[in-house]
Design a protein around this motif. Structure first.
Motif, PDB file in Angstrom:
ATOM      1  N   ARG A  21       0.821  -1.211   0.000  1.00 53.17           N
ATOM      2  CA  ARG A  21       0.000   0.000   0.000  1.00 53.17           C
ATOM      3  C   ARG A  21       0.854   1.260   0.000  1.00 53.17           C
ATOM      4  O   ARG A  21       0.545   2.226  -0.698  1.00 53.17           O
ATOM      5  CB  ARG A  21      -0.927  -0.024   1.219  1.00 53.17           C
ATOM      6  CG  ARG A  21      -1.825   1.183   1.338  1.00 53.17           C
ATOM      7  CD  ARG A  21      -2.702   1.101   2.579  1.00 53.17           C
ATOM      8  NE  ARG A  21      -3.364   2.372   2.796  1.00 53.17           N
ATOM      9  CZ  ARG A  21      -2.816   3.395   3.444  1.00 53.17           C
ATOM     10  NH1 ARG A  21      -1.607   3.269   3.956  1.00 53.17           N
ATOM     11  NH2 ARG A  21      -3.465   4.521   3.592  1.00 53.17           N
ATOM     12  N   TRP A  23       4.350   1.223  -0.584  1.00 49.62           N
ATOM     13  CA  TRP A  23       5.478   1.117  -1.510  1.00 49.62           C
ATOM     14  C   TRP A  23       5.064   1.407  -2.950  1.00 49.62           C
ATOM     15  O   TRP A  23       5.870   1.905  -3.736  1.00 49.62           O
ATOM     16  CB  TRP A  23       6.117  -0.254  -1.395  1.00 49.62           C
ATOM     17  CG  TRP A  23       7.440  -0.322  -2.094  1.00 49.62           C
ATOM     18  CD1 TRP A  23       7.732  -1.011  -3.232  1.00 49.62           C
ATOM     19  CD2 TRP A  23       8.643   0.359  -1.723  1.00 49.62           C
ATOM     20  NE1 TRP A  23       9.046  -0.809  -3.584  1.00 49.62           N
ATOM     21  CE2 TRP A  23       9.632   0.033  -2.676  1.00 49.62           C
ATOM     22  CE3 TRP A  23       8.976   1.215  -0.659  1.00 49.62           C
ATOM     23  CZ2 TRP A  23      10.916   0.531  -2.599  1.00 49.62           C
ATOM     24  CZ3 TRP A  23      10.262   1.713  -0.595  1.00 49.62           C
ATOM     25  CH2 TRP A  23      11.217   1.369  -1.554  1.00 49.62           C
ATOM     26  N   LYS A  24       3.815   1.104  -3.309  1.00 48.74           N
ATOM     27  CA  LYS A  24       3.344   1.360  -4.673  1.00 48.74           C
ATOM     28  C   LYS A  24       3.282   2.854  -4.969  1.00 48.74           C
ATOM     29  O   LYS A  24       3.306   3.255  -6.128  1.00 48.74           O
ATOM     30  CB  LYS A  24       1.959   0.734  -4.874  1.00 48.74           C
ATOM     31  CG  LYS A  24       1.965  -0.786  -4.913  1.00 48.74           C
ATOM     32  CD  LYS A  24       2.511  -1.336  -6.225  1.00 48.74           C
ATOM     33  CE  LYS A  24       1.507  -1.219  -7.331  1.00 48.74           C
ATOM     34  NZ  LYS A  24       1.968  -1.880  -8.583  1.00 48.74           N
ATOM     35  N   VAL A  25       3.171   3.665  -3.940  1.00 51.52           N
ATOM     36  CA  VAL A  25       3.155   5.125  -4.122  1.00 51.52           C
ATOM     37  C   VAL A  25       4.315   5.728  -3.335  1.00 51.52           C
ATOM     38  O   VAL A  25       4.155   6.702  -2.602  1.00 51.52           O
ATOM     39  CB  VAL A  25       1.805   5.734  -3.692  1.00 51.52           C
ATOM     40  CG1 VAL A  25       0.725   5.407  -4.693  1.00 51.52           C
ATOM     41  CG2 VAL A  25       1.396   5.248  -2.300  1.00 51.52           C
ATOM     42  N   GLN A  28       5.088   9.442  -2.983  1.00 53.62           N
ATOM     43  CA  GLN A  28       4.319  10.234  -2.021  1.00 53.62           C
ATOM     44  C   GLN A  28       4.649   9.869  -0.581  1.00 53.62           C
ATOM     45  O   GLN A  28       4.703  10.735   0.291  1.00 53.62           O
ATOM     46  CB  GLN A  28       2.822  10.039  -2.262  1.00 53.62           C
ATOM     47  CG  GLN A  28       2.347  10.429  -3.647  1.00 53.62           C
ATOM     48  CD  GLN A  28       0.899  10.055  -3.865  1.00 53.62           C
ATOM     49  OE1 GLN A  28       0.098  10.049  -2.942  1.00 53.62           O
ATOM     50  NE2 GLN A  28       0.551   9.717  -5.091  1.00 53.62           N
ATOM     51  N   THR A  29       4.814   8.570  -0.314  1.00 50.67           N
ATOM     52  CA  THR A  29       4.944   8.108   1.070  1.00 50.67           C
ATOM     53  C   THR A  29       6.383   8.077   1.582  1.00 50.67           C
ATOM     54  O   THR A  29       6.591   8.079   2.796  1.00 50.67           O
ATOM     55  CB  THR A  29       4.342   6.696   1.207  1.00 50.67           C
ATOM     56  OG1 THR A  29       5.005   5.811   0.283  1.00 50.67           O
ATOM     57  CG2 THR A  29       2.857   6.706   0.903  1.00 50.67           C
TER      58      THR A  29
END
Length: 258
Positions: A21, A23-25, A28-29
């Motif tokens: 959840r 790592w795919k973004v 942003q994270t």
């Protein structure tokens, strides 16, 4: 219901979901918090480097880096489970997490581990980028890891509690704005509490985030405002207390099944 973590259950899948959840973004994270921390570093270092010296042998820019690392790790460790839980509740897909035979220990562990890993990724990213400005290596890697992991665990647990309690994003934002942000900014990220008046020094000693940052900074410079053993005792006790509260809420299904 199972009472312990078994890897034949849904625990690995839930953990994988929470890791994927964020790592795919990752832009942003992980990348965004690193850039934000670097902006803090550039501004404060440019303005205060020649005017402020917290410890005799530690330049202000070097002093600032561990504080920014810990502040970013804490904020992201909190954000991971809190945002995941409230999004799942609002969109209605939390039922798919509750259907598998997961114990509340497994539920708790999956969210905490994912949050800790996100926090550590952010902290590592800040340290790597900051090293281009101020090359620095921890004086005690063990102390750094102990405080980094324990502190991220605490904010992860707090994120679970906030995610369970909040029913809408406004409530979660209030939790962040009126509790997490003041606690981190008033904990010695940008200053040593010895530079404060006596009254505010006493107030700072009631802030558990102060002990997280002070102990973490000790791992880099082997100097701190309080003993690292005292800090680790406070941080560990706070983690146990919050974990007991979160596990109690999860065992009762607090706001999860209604």
């Amino acid at each position: 219901m199972q009472k312990d973590i078994k890897f034949g259950s849904g625990f690995p899948t839930l953990l994988y979901k929470e890791l994927l959840r964020f790592w795919k973004v990752a832009a942003q994270t992980v990348a965004a918090p690193v850039i934000t921390a670097m902006l803090y570093l550039l501004v404060f270092a440019h303005v205060l480097e020649d005017r402020v010296r917290m410890y005799d042998a530690v330049p202000y820019t070097a002093f600032l880096i561990p504080g920014l690392m810990m502040m970013s790790m804490l904020q992201n460790a909190f954000a991971n489970p809190s945002s995941s839980l409230i999004q799942s509740r609002i969109t209605g897909n939390l039922v798919f997490v509750l259907l598998p035979p997961l114990s509340h220990y497994e539920f708790f562990a999956a969210y905490v581990i994912a949050a800790v890993l996100r926090g550590l990724c952010v902290g590592l990213g800040i340290w790597i980028v900051a090293s281009f400005f101020v090359p620095m290596w921890p004086a005690s890697v063990l102390w750094v890891l102990v405080f980094a992991v324990l502190s991220c665990c605490i904010l992860a647990v707090l994120g679970i509690i906030a995610g369970l309690w909040s029913e809408k994003f406004d409530q979660l934002a209030a939790f962040q704005n009126f509790l997490i942000m003041p606690a981190t900014f008033l904990s010695g990220v940008f200053y040593s509490i010895h530079s404060l008046p006596a009254f505010w020094q006493s107030v700072s000693h009631w802030n558990p985030v102060f002990y997280m940052i002070d102990g973490f900074r000790y791992g880099f410079f082997e100097v701190s405002d309080v003993s690292p053993w005292h800090s680790v005792a406070v941080v560990a006790a706070f983690f146990v207390l919050l974990s007991a509260c979160a596990l109690r809420l999860l065992s009762r299904g607090y706001k999860l099944r209604t």
